[in-house]
Design a protein around this motif. Structure first.
Motif, PDB file in Angstrom:
ATOM      1  N   ASP A 196       0.925  -1.059   0.045  1.00  0.00           N
ATOM      2  CA  ASP A 196      -0.058  -0.043  -0.018  1.00  0.00           C
ATOM      3  C   ASP A 196       0.898   1.140  -0.005  1.00  0.00           C
ATOM      4  O   ASP A 196       1.827   1.385   0.934  1.00  0.00           O
ATOM      5  CB  ASP A 196      -0.767  -0.133   1.175  1.00  0.00           C
ATOM      6  CG  ASP A 196      -1.696   1.167   1.342  1.00  0.00           C
ATOM      7  OD1 ASP A 196      -1.585   2.098   0.718  1.00  0.00           O
ATOM      8  OD2 ASP A 196      -2.706   1.176   2.220  1.00  0.00           O
ATOM      9  N   LEU A 197       0.965   1.779  -1.087  1.00  0.00           N
ATOM     10  CA  LEU A 197       2.065   3.159  -1.153  1.00  0.00           C
ATOM     11  C   LEU A 197       1.744   4.189  -0.230  1.00  0.00           C
ATOM     12  O   LEU A 197       2.762   4.915  -0.147  1.00  0.00           O
ATOM     13  CB  LEU A 197       2.132   3.450  -2.505  1.00  0.00           C
ATOM     14  CG  LEU A 197       2.752   2.538  -3.641  1.00  0.00           C
ATOM     15  CD1 LEU A 197       2.595   2.978  -5.142  1.00  0.00           C
ATOM     16  CD2 LEU A 197       4.447   2.380  -3.322  1.00  0.00           C
ATOM     17  N   LEU A 198       0.647   4.039   0.382  1.00  0.00           N
ATOM     18  CA  LEU A 198       0.204   5.232   1.287  1.00  0.00           C
ATOM     19  C   LEU A 198       0.948   4.981   2.672  1.00  0.00           C
ATOM     20  O   LEU A 198       1.189   5.721   3.568  1.00  0.00           O
ATOM     21  CB  LEU A 198      -1.131   5.341   1.444  1.00  0.00           C
ATOM     22  CG  LEU A 198      -2.197   5.875   0.163  1.00  0.00           C
ATOM     23  CD1 LEU A 198      -3.684   5.684   0.565  1.00  0.00           C
ATOM     24  CD2 LEU A 198      -1.613   7.161  -0.089  1.00  0.00           C
ATOM     25  N   LYS A 199       1.396   3.683   2.826  1.00  0.00           N
ATOM     26  CA  LYS A 199       2.116   3.081   4.008  1.00  0.00           C
ATOM     27  C   LYS A 199       3.609   2.992   3.748  1.00  0.00           C
ATOM     28  O   LYS A 199       4.236   2.114   4.311  1.00  0.00           O
ATOM     29  CB  LYS A 199       1.368   1.923   4.437  1.00  0.00           C
ATOM     30  CG  LYS A 199       0.065   2.284   4.912  1.00  0.00           C
ATOM     31  CD  LYS A 199      -0.619   0.854   5.578  1.00  0.00           C
ATOM     32  CE  LYS A 199      -2.034   1.167   5.958  1.00  0.00           C
ATOM     33  NZ  LYS A 199      -2.569  -0.093   6.403  1.00  0.00           N
ATOM     34  N   THR A 200       3.890   3.865   2.912  1.00  0.00           N
ATOM     35  CA  THR A 200       5.690   3.634   2.579  1.00  0.00           C
ATOM     36  C   THR A 200       6.143   5.125   2.544  1.00  0.00           C
ATOM     37  O   THR A 200       5.357   6.104   2.601  1.00  0.00           O
ATOM     38  CB  THR A 200       5.708   3.332   0.784  1.00  0.00           C
ATOM     39  OG1 THR A 200       5.034   4.302   0.077  1.00  0.00           O
ATOM     40  CG2 THR A 200       5.181   1.906   0.800  1.00  0.00           C
ATOM     41  N   ALA A 201       7.464   4.934   2.564  1.00  0.00           N
ATOM     42  CA  ALA A 201       8.140   6.409   2.619  1.00  0.00           C
ATOM     43  C   ALA A 201       9.396   6.391   1.630  1.00  0.00           C
ATOM     44  O   ALA A 201       9.767   5.211   1.282  1.00  0.00           O
ATOM     45  CB  ALA A 201       8.871   6.661   4.001  1.00  0.00           C
ATOM     46  N   PHE A 202       9.480   7.642   1.185  1.00  0.00           N
ATOM     47  CA  PHE A 202      10.710   7.539   0.117  1.00  0.00           C
ATOM     48  C   PHE A 202      11.830   8.755   0.784  1.00  0.00           C
ATOM     49  O   PHE A 202      11.376   9.876   1.128  1.00  0.00           O
ATOM     50  CB  PHE A 202      10.108   8.506  -1.219  1.00  0.00           C
ATOM     51  CG  PHE A 202      11.014   8.361  -2.353  1.00  0.00           C
ATOM     52  CD1 PHE A 202      12.252   8.695  -2.545  1.00  0.00           C
ATOM     53  CD2 PHE A 202      10.714   7.364  -3.345  1.00  0.00           C
ATOM     54  CE1 PHE A 202      13.242   8.521  -3.527  1.00  0.00           C
ATOM     55  CE2 PHE A 202      11.683   7.008  -4.417  1.00  0.00           C
ATOM     56  CZ  PHE A 202      12.946   7.700  -4.391  1.00  0.00           C
ATOM     57  N   VAL A 225       2.140   9.205  -5.257  1.00  0.00           N
ATOM     58  CA  VAL A 225       1.816   8.096  -4.589  1.00  0.00           C
ATOM     59  C   VAL A 225       1.077   8.171  -3.253  1.00  0.00           C
ATOM     60  O   VAL A 225       0.648   7.310  -2.612  1.00  0.00           O
ATOM     61  CB  VAL A 225       2.558   6.793  -5.086  1.00  0.00           C
ATOM     62  CG1 VAL A 225       2.798   6.395  -6.451  1.00  0.00           C
ATOM     63  CG2 VAL A 225       3.865   6.872  -4.178  1.00  0.00           C
ATOM     64  N   GLY A 226       1.336   9.346  -2.742  1.00  0.00           N
ATOM     65  CA  GLY A 226       0.954   9.520  -1.321  1.00  0.00           C
ATOM     66  C   GLY A 226       1.970   8.992  -0.178  1.00  0.00           C
ATOM     67  O   GLY A 226       1.569   8.697   0.847  1.00  0.00           O
ATOM     68  N   ALA A 227       3.279   8.629  -0.624  1.00  0.00           N
ATOM     69  CA  ALA A 227       4.242   8.036   0.270  1.00  0.00           C
ATOM     70  C   ALA A 227       4.708   9.246   1.155  1.00  0.00           C
ATOM     71  O   ALA A 227       4.513  10.532   0.710  1.00  0.00           O
ATOM     72  CB  ALA A 227       5.378   7.530  -0.338  1.00  0.00           C
ATOM     73  N   LYS A 228       5.264   9.089   2.360  1.00  0.00           N
ATOM     74  CA  LYS A 228       5.845  10.231   3.269  1.00  0.00           C
ATOM     75  C   LYS A 228       7.003  10.335   2.470  1.00  0.00           C
ATOM     76  O   LYS A 228       7.924   9.785   1.618  1.00  0.00           O
ATOM     77  CB  LYS A 228       6.459   9.578   4.362  1.00  0.00           C
ATOM     78  CG  LYS A 228       5.426   9.289   5.609  1.00  0.00           C
ATOM     79  CD  LYS A 228       5.624   9.700   6.987  1.00  0.00           C
ATOM     80  CE  LYS A 228       4.774   9.538   7.898  1.00  0.00           C
ATOM     81  NZ  LYS A 228       3.590  10.177   7.684  1.00  0.00           N
ATOM     82  N   LYS A 229       7.332  11.817   2.440  1.00  0.00           N
ATOM     83  CA  LYS A 229       8.534  12.403   1.575  1.00  0.00           C
ATOM     84  C   LYS A 229       9.673  12.732   2.586  1.00  0.00           C
ATOM     85  O   LYS A 229       9.426  13.686   3.585  1.00  0.00           O
ATOM     86  CB  LYS A 229       7.982  13.612   0.853  1.00  0.00           C
ATOM     87  CG  LYS A 229       7.071  13.110  -0.021  1.00  0.00           C
ATOM     88  CD  LYS A 229       6.424  14.229  -0.893  1.00  0.00           C
ATOM     89  CE  LYS A 229       5.573  15.323   0.073  1.00  0.00           C
ATOM     90  NZ  LYS A 229       4.456  14.443   0.958  1.00  0.00           N
ATOM     91  N   ILE A 230      10.638  12.240   2.467  1.00  0.00           N
ATOM     92  CA  ILE A 230      11.999  12.619   3.407  1.00  0.00           C
ATOM     93  C   ILE A 230      12.992  13.156   2.311  1.00  0.00           C
ATOM     94  O   ILE A 230      13.841  12.199   1.774  1.00  0.00           O
ATOM     95  CB  ILE A 230      12.250  11.442   4.511  1.00  0.00           C
ATOM     96  CG1 ILE A 230      10.975  11.200   5.101  1.00  0.00           C
ATOM     97  CG2 ILE A 230      13.475  12.053   5.263  1.00  0.00           C
ATOM     98  CD1 ILE A 230      11.341   9.859   5.725  1.00  0.00           C
ATOM     99  N   LEU A 231      13.642  14.302   2.547  1.00  0.00           N
ATOM    100  CA  LEU A 231      14.561  14.909   1.717  1.00  0.00           C
ATOM    101  C   LEU A 231      15.754  14.742   2.726  1.00  0.00           C
ATOM    102  O   LEU A 231      15.796  15.573   3.870  1.00  0.00           O
ATOM    103  CB  LEU A 231      14.164  16.382   1.519  1.00  0.00           C
ATOM    104  CG  LEU A 231      15.212  16.929   0.402  1.00  0.00           C
ATOM    105  CD1 LEU A 231      15.038  16.755  -0.948  1.00  0.00           C
ATOM    106  CD2 LEU A 231      15.279  18.342   0.711  1.00  0.00           C
TER     107      LEU A 231
END
Length: 181
Positions: A109-115, A130-136
Motif C-alpha cells: 500500500d503506497l500510502l504506507k511507504t516512505a521515500f 503516490v501519497g508516500a511520506k517524503k523525506i529529503l
C-alpha cells in the motif's frame, strides 16, 4: 513502525556518492548508510532501492551491476530506471512508475511507504504522486534542492528534512513509535 510497509531509498547522494553517476564497482556508501539500512531491517521494514540510472542506456553500466550492488547493501529489492529523462518512459522519476511496479510486485500500500531521497524535483515528486511520506536528505543534491532548485518542486513540502539517511531512518522509526505508543 507497524504502519510502514516499506521505505524507498534513492542511491546517488542519498546512500553515498556525490549525486552524480558513479559505477557500482566504484561507489562508496556514506559511513552511516549501513547502520541506517540495518536499523530498518531490525524494525521489520522492507527496503527498496529506487533510482534513475540513464547511464545504463548509454552502455556505461548494466542493470545487473546495480542489482548486485543493492543486494550487497542488503536491500530487499531494487527498482531501476535505465532511461534518460526525455525517453518518455513511466519509470523515470519524477514519474511514479518504479514505485507502482514495487507495489504490484510486493503487495504494498503506497500510502504506507516512505521515500528518502536528495532531489526534490524527482524523489519528492514521485513520492508525492503516490501519497508516500517524503523525506529529503541534505546530502548529495539535498541542500541545493531546497535553495537553488526549490522552484522545480515548489508546491510540494517534504514531511521531514533530514541531515542524512541515518537521521531520516531515525525520524521514521521515532514517528512510528509515537503513533504506536
Amino acid at each position: 513502525m507497524k504502519n510502514l510497509h516499506a521505505v524507498f531509498i534513492d542511491r546517488d547522494g542519498t546512500i553515498g556518492g556525490t549525486g552524480h553517476f558513479i559505477h557500482p564497482r566504484d561507489f562508496t556508501p556514506y559511513p552511516f548508510s549501513k547502520e541506517a539500512l540495518e536499523l530498518l531491517k531490525e524494525n521489520g521494514i522492507k527496503t527498496f532501492a529506487c533510482t534513475n540510472q540513464h547511464r545504463i542506456s548509454k552502455g556505461e553500466a548494466s542493470v545487473e551491476d546495480f542489482y548486485d550492488e543493492f543486494k550487497a547493501f542488503g536491500f530487499d529489492d531494487a527498482f531501476i530506471c535505465p532511461h534518460g529523462s526525455s525517453d518518455g518512459c513511466d519509470c523515470h522519476k519524477p514519474s511514479p512508475g518504479l514505485l507502482r511496479k514495487a507495489a504490484e510486485k510486493h503487495g504494498l500500500d503506497l500510502l504506507k511507504t516512505a521515500f528518502i531521497g536528495d532531489v526534490g524535483s524527482t524523489d519528492m515528486l514521485a513520492a508525492h504522486a503516490v501519497g508516500a511520506k517524503k523525506i529529503l536528505v541534505l546530502t548529495g543534491w539535498g541542500e541545493s534542492s531546497l535553495t537553488h532548485y526549490r522552484h522545480t518542486w515548489a508546491n510540494i513540502e517534504p514531511d521531514y528534512i533530514a541531515v542524512n539517511l541515518l537521521d531520516a531512518v531515525n525520524w521514521l522509526i521515532n514517528i512510528g513509535s509515537m503513533k504506536n505508543a
